[in-house]
Scaffold this motif. Structure first.
Motif, PDB file in Angstrom:
ATOM      1  N   HIS A  23      28.100  34.527  41.304  1.00 55.92           N
ATOM      2  CA  HIS A  23      28.965  35.498  41.990  1.00 55.92           C
ATOM      3  C   HIS A  23      30.276  34.820  42.371  1.00 55.92           C
ATOM      4  O   HIS A  23      30.277  33.796  43.039  1.00 55.92           O
ATOM      5  CB  HIS A  23      28.270  36.029  43.234  1.00 55.92           C
ATOM      6  N   PRO A  25      33.279  34.843  44.699  1.00 56.85           N
ATOM      7  CA  PRO A  25      33.647  35.478  45.969  1.00 56.85           C
ATOM      8  C   PRO A  25      35.065  36.024  45.972  1.00 56.85           C
ATOM      9  O   PRO A  25      35.409  36.849  46.815  1.00 56.85           O
ATOM     10  CB  PRO A  25      33.466  34.361  47.002  1.00 56.85           C
ATOM     11  N   TYR A  26      35.929  35.601  45.041  1.00 61.30           N
ATOM     12  CA  TYR A  26      37.308  36.066  45.014  1.00 61.30           C
ATOM     13  C   TYR A  26      37.523  37.203  44.017  1.00 61.30           C
ATOM     14  O   TYR A  26      38.624  37.737  43.910  1.00 61.30           O
ATOM     15  CB  TYR A  26      38.247  34.895  44.673  1.00 61.30           C
TER      16      TYR A  26
END
Length: 173
Positions: A23, A25-26
Motif C-alpha cells: 500500500h 500511503p501517498y
C-alpha cells in the motif's frame, strides 16, 4: 492479535500477507463504484435526465408565470387598526400616560398631580374628537386618558385637603 480472530490486528490493521499488494500511503484513494447512479446523457453532475428540475412533479398543474402574484381568497375579516381606518390616536396615548402619572403625582405631590390630571382630561377630549372625525383609530386610549386624568385630579384634591388638615393641626400648637 486477539484470540478468536486470527489474521486481524486489534488496531484495525491487516497482517502482511505474501499475496497482498504493498500500500502506497501517498497514492490517491481508489474510486468507489457509483451504484444506483443514472446515466448522465450529457447533463452536468446533479441534473436530472428527465428534463424536469428536482422537486417538481411533471404531472402537476401548470403554475402561474413568473412575476404574477398568487391569488389568495379574502379572509372576510375587517381591517385592523392602521389599515384604512386612519392613523393611531397619539393624543389619546399621551393623555393616557399623563393621566396615569397624575394619579401617582396626586398621591405624593398634589400641586403637580392636579395640573397633570387636567392635561390628561384635555388630551383625552381632543383624542375622542379625533376618533369621531375618523382621524384616529383607538378610542379606548382617549377614554382611559379621561378616566385616569379625572381620577388624578380627584386624588390630588383629596391629598391636598388631607395635607392641609394635617398641617392645620400643627399651626395651632
Amino acid at each position: 492479535m486477539q484470540p478468536g480472530y486470527p489474521g486481524q490486528d486489534p488496531y484495525g490493521q491487516q497482517p502482511n500477507h505474501p499475496t497482498a499488494q504493498p500500500h502506497d500511503p501517498y497514492a490517491q484513494p481508489p474510486q468507489a463504484p457509483q451504484y444506483g447512479q443514472q446515466p448522465t446523457s450529457g447533463q452536468p453532475y446533479g441534473q436530472p435526465t428527465s428534463g424536469q428540475p428536482y422537486g417538481q412533479d411533471p404531472y402537476a398543474q401548470q403554475q402561474q408565470p413568473y412575476g404574477a402574484a398568487p391569488q389568495y381568497p379574502a379572509a372576510g375579516y375587517p381591517a385592523g387598526p392602521g389599515q384604512g381606518q386612519g392613523q393611531n390616536n397619539t393624543m389619546g396615548l399621551v393623555g393616557m400616560i399623563v393621566g396615569i402619572a397624575s394619579i401617582v403625582l396626586g398621591l405624593c405631590c398634589p400641586l403637580l398631580g392636579v395640573p397633570a390630571g387636567i392635561v390628561g382630561i384635555v388630551l383625552g377630549v381632543m383624542g375622542q374628537k379625533k376618533v369621531q372625525a375618523g382621524e384616529a383609530s383607538n378610542p379606548g386610549q382617549a377614554k382611559a386618558a379621561l378616566i385616569c386624568g379625572g381620577v388624578g385630579v380627584v386624588v390630588g384634591i383629596i391629598s391636598a385637603i388631607a395635607g392641609a388638615a394635617i398641617n392645620m393641626g400643627n399651626f395651632g400648637s
